[in-house]
Design a protein around this motif. Sequence first.
Motif, short mmCIF file in Angstrom:
data_model
loop_
_atom_site.label_atom_id
_atom_site.label_comp_id
_atom_site.label_asym_id
_atom_site.label_seq_id
_atom_site.Cartn_x
_atom_site.Cartn_y
_atom_site.Cartn_z
N THR A 204 9.14 9.56 -10.68
CA THR A 204 7.86 8.94 -11.05
C THR A 204 6.92 8.88 -9.86
O THR A 204 7.33 8.49 -8.76
N SER A 205 5.68 9.27 -10.07
CA SER A 205 4.62 9.08 -9.09
C SER A 205 3.67 8.02 -9.63
O SER A 205 3.22 8.10 -10.77
N TYR A 206 3.37 7.02 -8.79
CA TYR A 206 2.54 5.90 -9.23
C TYR A 206 1.08 6.13 -8.87
O TYR A 206 0.76 6.80 -7.88
N GLU A 207 0.20 5.55 -9.67
CA GLU A 207 -1.24 5.72 -9.47
C GLU A 207 -1.76 4.86 -8.33
O GLU A 207 -2.74 5.21 -7.68
N GLY A 208 -1.12 3.72 -8.09
CA GLY A 208 -1.61 2.81 -7.06
C GLY A 208 -1.62 3.45 -5.69
O GLY A 208 -0.71 4.16 -5.31
N ARG A 209 -2.70 3.19 -4.92
CA ARG A 209 -2.82 3.74 -3.58
C ARG A 209 -3.03 2.61 -2.58
O ARG A 209 -3.65 1.59 -2.89
N TYR A 210 -2.51 2.82 -1.38
CA TYR A 210 -2.63 1.84 -0.31
C TYR A 210 -3.30 2.48 0.91
O TYR A 210 -2.96 3.60 1.29
N VAL A 211 -4.23 1.76 1.52
CA VAL A 211 -4.73 2.14 2.83
C VAL A 211 -3.81 1.50 3.87
O VAL A 211 -3.44 0.32 3.75
N ILE A 212 -3.40 2.29 4.86
CA ILE A 212 -2.55 1.80 5.94
C ILE A 212 -3.37 1.81 7.23
O ILE A 212 -3.97 2.84 7.58
N VAL A 213 -3.41 0.67 7.90
CA VAL A 213 -4.22 0.52 9.11
C VAL A 213 -3.35 -0.05 10.22
O VAL A 213 -2.64 -1.05 10.01
N ASP A 214 -3.38 0.57 11.39
CA ASP A 214 -2.80 -0.02 12.59
C ASP A 214 -3.94 -0.58 13.43
O ASP A 214 -4.96 0.10 13.64
N ILE A 215 -3.77 -1.82 13.90
CA ILE A 215 -4.79 -2.42 14.76
C ILE A 215 -4.10 -3.00 15.99
O ILE A 215 -2.90 -3.27 15.99
N ASP A 286 -9.97 -10.98 19.40
CA ASP A 286 -10.59 -9.66 19.31
C ASP A 286 -9.55 -8.65 18.86
O ASP A 286 -8.36 -8.75 19.20
N TRP A 287 -9.99 -7.66 18.11
CA TRP A 287 -9.08 -6.63 17.64
C TRP A 287 -9.80 -5.30 17.59
O TRP A 287 -11.04 -5.24 17.59
N SER A 288 -8.99 -4.23 17.55
CA SER A 288 -9.54 -2.88 17.47
C SER A 288 -8.69 -2.04 16.54
O SER A 288 -7.45 -2.14 16.56
N PRO A 289 -9.30 -1.18 15.72
CA PRO A 289 -8.52 -0.26 14.89
C PRO A 289 -7.93 0.86 15.75
O PRO A 289 -8.51 1.24 16.77
N ILE A 290 -6.77 1.36 15.33
CA ILE A 290 -6.11 2.45 16.06
C ILE A 290 -5.91 3.67 15.18
O ILE A 290 -6.15 4.80 15.59
N TRP A 291 -5.48 3.42 13.94
CA TRP A 291 -5.07 4.54 13.06
C TRP A 291 -5.27 4.13 11.62
O TRP A 291 -5.01 2.98 11.25
N ILE A 292 -5.77 5.04 10.79
CA ILE A 292 -5.99 4.77 9.37
C ILE A 292 -5.45 5.95 8.56
O ILE A 292 -5.70 7.11 8.90
N THR A 293 -4.75 5.67 7.50
CA THR A 293 -4.30 6.71 6.58
C THR A 293 -4.21 6.11 5.18
O THR A 293 -4.51 4.93 4.99
N ILE A 294 -3.78 6.91 4.22
CA ILE A 294 -3.64 6.42 2.84
C ILE A 294 -2.28 6.81 2.30
O ILE A 294 -1.70 7.83 2.72
N TYR A 295 -1.74 5.99 1.40
CA TYR A 295 -0.38 6.17 0.91
C TYR A 295 -0.37 6.00 -0.61
O TYR A 295 -1.07 5.15 -1.16
N LYS A 296 0.47 6.81 -1.26
CA LYS A 296 0.68 6.69 -2.70
C LYS A 296 2.17 6.58 -2.95
O LYS A 296 2.96 7.36 -2.41
#
Length: 565
Positions: A204-215, A286-296
């Motif tokens: 099964t592949s699910y429709e829901g998607r997640y953004v993954i962020v490292d900060i 204070d924070w800073s983004p490092i990496w962004i991707t998306i996951y299903k």
Amino acid sequence: MEFKPYPFSAKKYAAKVPQLDNGIEARRHAVTIVGGGPVGLTVALGLANHGVPSVLIEADDSVCYGSRAICISRRSLEIIERLGAADGFLKTGLPWAGGRSFYRDTEVLHFKMPQDEDQKLPPMVNLAQYHIEQFLLDAAEKKADLIDIRWQTRVTSIDSRADGCTLNLATSEGPYSLNTDWVVACDGGRSTIREALGLQLKGTSYEGRYVIVDIELESDRPTERLAYFDPSSNPGSTVLVHKQPDNVWRIDYQLRDGEDAEQAVKPENVIPRVQSLLDMMGERGDWSPIWITIYKANALTLESYRHGRVLFGGDAAHLVPIFGVRGANSGIDDADNLAWKLAFVVRGLASGGLLDSYSAERVFAAHENLSYGTKSTEFMAPPSFAFDLMRKAVLSLAIKHECVRSLINPRQTSAITYTASPLNAAETEPGAFTRGPVPGAVLPECPLTIVEGGNASAAHLTDLVTPCFTALYFSEDGRVPAQFSALEETLQGETLPFKVIPLTAHLHPETRRDHNWDHTGRLFAMFGAKPGTVYLVRPDGHVLGRWHAAAAADITAAIHHALHT
């Protein structure tokens, strides 16, 4: 807001081409591993522990970038410790034993994973995949005589035959081919080897998607898994938060229906959501983004992990939803199961049928993992109106009713028991054991004292698991029956790795025999053991058989059945 580089800096490796004969590597290899991630490196280290050399093919020029897999379980740590790579995991990783779930602004669950005084290792450590790969790579580089890593080398095609495989490879220095007896495909969810063989994952592949962020964020908040359902920072969705080493935080948040994925990962859309989450959590630094991707989320597996001379492991064999952290951990378990079996086949100690048991056991494990992963996914990212309605009801009730809170528990990964393994020795005394691990189960942990040459040292039961079959003999006084000593000598004479280890309920320094003392008084009871009891353990720490009154012939029959089934 500017992106920051990771605090971790990976070393870059150049491609190398071996000595060729008309474009073909002159040397034929016993094992070639495709994919140098956690699973491929674990297979290589496992084979090396048995003295079996391998070539490891990796398309990139360094360990990975981005957090990716971040949670390593106790079972995986136990495996990694046997490979001689655990120090970095334990020194750098952040241990945790539980987590909290919130519905809107109310805590509805505080769960804890099993952790007691018998354990040596934490239930889980948070460690980004680049650290995981680096520590495994460090261990592999110490065994360069057995592990030949080929960076910047990509498989372009494979010819699989009954007697082995030919891999066609591309490098920056030019293409070449190599011949190998066995291929282990650990080349990820988009496996080149799987595609080349025309194999498909099913499920099964699910429709829901997640953004993954490292900060990057400095915070003294404790390490635990945090889950927010329908939070004010992201209404109608789910957010997961994990603290990592080096002030790096991993944030996973669900996209709402209809959101455009391409737009969702743009920094100008990610940064406000992260800021809103941190405000809600009370994090003011204070924070800073490092990496962004998306996951299903996917719940998929091959129907068999062995296809002739090609064996599949990790994401090349199965894709498991991230909820419950079964992805990398199940891949490490694949590698541990496969390495000793392939090593025994390569060394001529077992028939090729032993590798069929790898597929049988790990496909069974995948279905177990997918079952739990699917339940967690359907709760974390409801696939339909009915599931969403059920989740809202559970979360609402959980505010006041403790009895429903267990339904929110993400069911973290745990060791799989191979109850129907073709390797298991039949129980010859049904009902004789009222306690203790059954055949197919992982050896449970327990402290003990090792007495050697009159010197005592603190240890744990899993320290006794080495790259061989081990007979744990529960002894009255540290003595081992002559028939078992003779069996040990006979099997070692046949170059079959085997040893007998005595365990005693009492300290016996006067016997001047090396033994292992159950100083807690819990070990014998835990195993339902009495003097004369034997547990036969596989090289991967799973129980092969158990007897209250075993003869040497029982042990021999069990081992030969496993190796030639």
